[in-house]
Design a protein around this motif. Structure first.
Motif, mmCIF file in Angstrom:
data_model
loop_
_atom_site.group_PDB
_atom_site.id
_atom_site.type_symbol
_atom_site.label_atom_id
_atom_site.label_comp_id
_atom_site.label_asym_id
_atom_site.label_seq_id
_atom_site.Cartn_x
_atom_site.Cartn_y
_atom_site.Cartn_z
ATOM 1 N N PRO A 142 0.819 -1.231 0.000
ATOM 2 C CA PRO A 142 0.000 0.000 0.000
ATOM 3 C C PRO A 142 0.849 1.276 0.000
ATOM 4 C CG PRO A 142 -0.909 -1.600 1.522
ATOM 5 C CD PRO A 142 0.420 -2.149 1.094
ATOM 6 N N LEU A 143 1.912 1.310 0.808
ATOM 7 C CA LEU A 143 2.801 2.472 0.816
ATOM 8 C C LEU A 143 3.615 2.539 -0.469
ATOM 9 C CD1 LEU A 143 4.153 2.506 4.496
ATOM 10 C CD2 LEU A 143 2.560 4.125 3.436
ATOM 11 N N PHE A 144 4.028 1.388 -0.933
ATOM 12 C CA PHE A 144 4.819 1.293 -2.165
ATOM 13 C C PHE A 144 4.084 1.954 -3.328
ATOM 14 C CE2 PHE A 144 5.606 -1.044 -6.113
ATOM 15 C CZ PHE A 144 6.985 -0.942 -6.239
ATOM 16 N N TYR A 145 2.794 1.634 -3.494
ATOM 17 C CA TYR A 145 2.054 2.219 -4.609
ATOM 18 C C TYR A 145 1.700 3.685 -4.366
ATOM 19 C CZ TYR A 145 2.027 -2.193 -7.045
ATOM 20 O OH TYR A 145 2.440 -3.325 -7.718
ATOM 21 N N GLY A 146 1.752 4.116 -3.115
ATOM 22 C CA GLY A 146 1.651 5.547 -2.840
ATOM 23 C C GLY A 146 2.851 6.293 -3.401
ATOM 24 N N TRP B 63 7.713 -7.614 -17.591
ATOM 25 C CA TRP B 63 8.579 -8.707 -18.025
ATOM 26 C C TRP B 63 9.588 -9.095 -16.939
ATOM 27 C CZ3 TRP B 63 8.151 -3.868 -20.009
ATOM 28 C CH2 TRP B 63 9.221 -2.982 -19.828
ATOM 29 N N GLU B 64 9.914 -8.163 -16.030
ATOM 30 C CA GLU B 64 10.857 -8.488 -14.952
ATOM 31 C C GLU B 64 10.233 -9.495 -13.980
ATOM 32 O OE1 GLU B 64 13.872 -7.539 -14.944
ATOM 33 O OE2 GLU B 64 13.951 -5.799 -16.270
ATOM 34 N N TRP B 65 9.008 -9.247 -13.543
ATOM 35 C CA TRP B 65 8.343 -10.179 -12.634
ATOM 36 C C TRP B 65 8.066 -11.508 -13.332
ATOM 37 C CZ3 TRP B 65 4.141 -7.432 -9.150
ATOM 38 C CH2 TRP B 65 4.790 -6.561 -8.271
ATOM 39 N N CYS C 90 2.390 -12.541 -9.914
ATOM 40 C CA CYS C 90 2.602 -12.755 -11.346
ATOM 41 C C CYS C 90 2.441 -14.242 -11.616
ATOM 42 C CB CYS C 90 3.982 -12.265 -11.764
ATOM 43 S SG CYS C 90 4.245 -12.253 -13.557
ATOM 44 N N LYS C 91 1.265 -14.632 -12.089
ATOM 45 C CA LYS C 91 0.922 -16.044 -12.238
ATOM 46 C C LYS C 91 1.017 -16.494 -13.688
ATOM 47 C CE LYS C 91 -2.458 -16.258 -8.420
ATOM 48 N NZ LYS C 91 -1.807 -17.343 -7.661
ATOM 49 N N LEU C 92 1.379 -17.760 -13.861
ATOM 50 C CA LEU C 92 1.252 -18.409 -15.156
ATOM 51 C C LEU C 92 -0.184 -18.904 -15.318
ATOM 52 C CD1 LEU C 92 4.506 -20.473 -14.951
ATOM 53 C CD2 LEU C 92 3.979 -19.058 -16.935
ATOM 54 N N GLY D 212 -0.550 -4.198 -9.558
ATOM 55 C CA GLY D 212 0.297 -5.077 -8.757
ATOM 56 C C GLY D 212 0.127 -6.554 -9.037
ATOM 57 N N TYR D 213 -0.682 -6.907 -10.039
ATOM 58 C CA TYR D 213 -0.925 -8.318 -10.360
ATOM 59 C C TYR D 213 -0.869 -8.524 -11.876
ATOM 60 C CZ TYR D 213 -2.434 -8.915 -5.536
ATOM 61 O OH TYR D 213 -2.473 -8.952 -4.161
ATOM 62 N N TYR D 214 -0.159 -9.587 -12.269
ATOM 63 C CA TYR D 214 0.027 -9.887 -13.684
ATOM 64 C C TYR D 214 -0.232 -11.370 -13.951
ATOM 65 C CZ TYR D 214 2.399 -5.359 -13.667
ATOM 66 O OH TYR D 214 2.689 -4.029 -13.513
ATOM 67 N N GLU D 215 -0.458 -11.668 -15.229
ATOM 68 C CA GLU D 215 -0.727 -13.039 -15.648
ATOM 69 C C GLU D 215 0.046 -13.322 -16.930
ATOM 70 O OE1 GLU D 215 -4.808 -15.251 -15.263
ATOM 71 O OE2 GLU D 215 -4.752 -14.253 -17.230
#
Length: 300
Positions: free
Chosen positions: A20-24, A123-125, A93-95, A236-239
């Motif tokens: 939460p602070l990170f995305y702030g 692409w890093e995650w 970051c899910k497959l 904050g979430y990727y697929e």
């Protein structure tokens, strides 16, 4: 060197912040880059206008604003790889089940593969998740930075979970030396090559050079070519999705592989354009004019 040691504590501090602070912090960075400094705003807007001539100026600026929000998240999410836990990396970051099935099948068949992707999503995650979840040893082809300290930092971030890095100039040599292991070599294939040695195609309504090295290596080693897409699901979430483009690259014709992975990326960008790297000067080169043949005069 002094700059590196000055910023390093701040990079680690950002990396350690709870999300939460990170995305702030990301939101604050967006305000600075978009409204205060206007970082590469002319480049971004021109790229978007050229890519989507059918869109209105209001639509173009809307995509631009959403891109900067994503871009700021992406930059700081890269720092997160310094300290993110294995569980959090996989959670965020899910497959997809289909992608995991593709990679598992090749692992069970004992086949090394080439993974082709673009600067889309995170692409890093994705590299971390692949190394944690898949049986192939992942290698990523990259451009080493000129600053050895920052290059070392990037190396640590990318290799934390076992990913190997291959300098671009050593790609074929290293891939040949790795033939004894089950490997997946990832190519970020939407960078800008020298115009005279590139494969030229139309990408996002523009003449675009494409690195031919990816295709040439695939055809020489005959590794299956898999296209991977990293889709942002929510903040904050990727697929990660994946599909095979070519099972037998050695059987393809010149330009076929390059055209296919470029088209696949273009289709993904057109669906959600804000998640591609528009700040990159992708079209700084012009297609070379064909060499005109001259006829020498006949001397009697």
């Amino acid at each position: 060197m002094p700059m590196y040691f000055f910023v390093l504590p701040f990079i680690y501090l950002i990396s350690l912040l709870p999300f939460p602070l990170f995305y702030g912090v990301c939101d604050f960075m967006f305000f600075i880059l978009y409204y205060v400094t206007g970082y590469r705003k002319k480049v971004v807007l021109q790229n978007l206008r050229n890519a989507f001539p059918e869109k209105s100026e209001k639509e173009i600026r809307g995509i631009s604003r959403r891109f900067y929000r994503y871009f700021c998240d992406l930059l700081l999410e890269t720092f997160k790889t310094l300290t993110i836990s294995r569980a959090s990396a996989i959670k965020r970051c899910k497959l997809t089940p289909e992608a995991l099935a593709v990679f598992t099948r090749y692992a069970e068949e004992g086949k090394s593969i080439m993974v082709v992707m673009g600067h889309y999503g995170n692409w890093e995650w994705a590299g971390n998740t692949f190394s944690l979840e898949c049986k192939h040893h992942l290698y990523v082809v990259y451009h080493p930075l000129s600053n050895k300290y920052f290059d070392g930092l990037i190396y640590r971030m990318r290799s934390r979970f076992g990913t190997g890095l291959i300098p671009m100039k050593d790609t074929f040599r290293d891939m040949v030396s790795n033939k004894g292991e089950l490997s997946a070599t990832a190519f970020i294939a939407d960078q800008t090559p020298a115009p005279t040695s590139a494969f030229w195609t139309t990408f996002l309504n523009q003449d675009t050079p494409v690195f031919q090295g990816t295709e040439k290596i695939a055809r020489k080693l005959n590794y299956p070519v898999v296209y991977a897409k990293v889709q942002r699901v929510k903040r904050g979430y990727y697929e990660i999705s994946a599909r095979t483009l070519f099972e037998e690259p050695a059987m393809t014709s010149d330009g076929e592989i390059s055209a296919a992975h470029t088209k696949a990326l273009e289709e993904d960008i057109c669906k959600q354009p804000e998640y591609w790297l528009w700040s990159h000067r992708r079209w700084k080169h012009k297609r070379p004019e064909p060499v005109k043949k001259t006829t020498s005069p006949i001397i009697y």
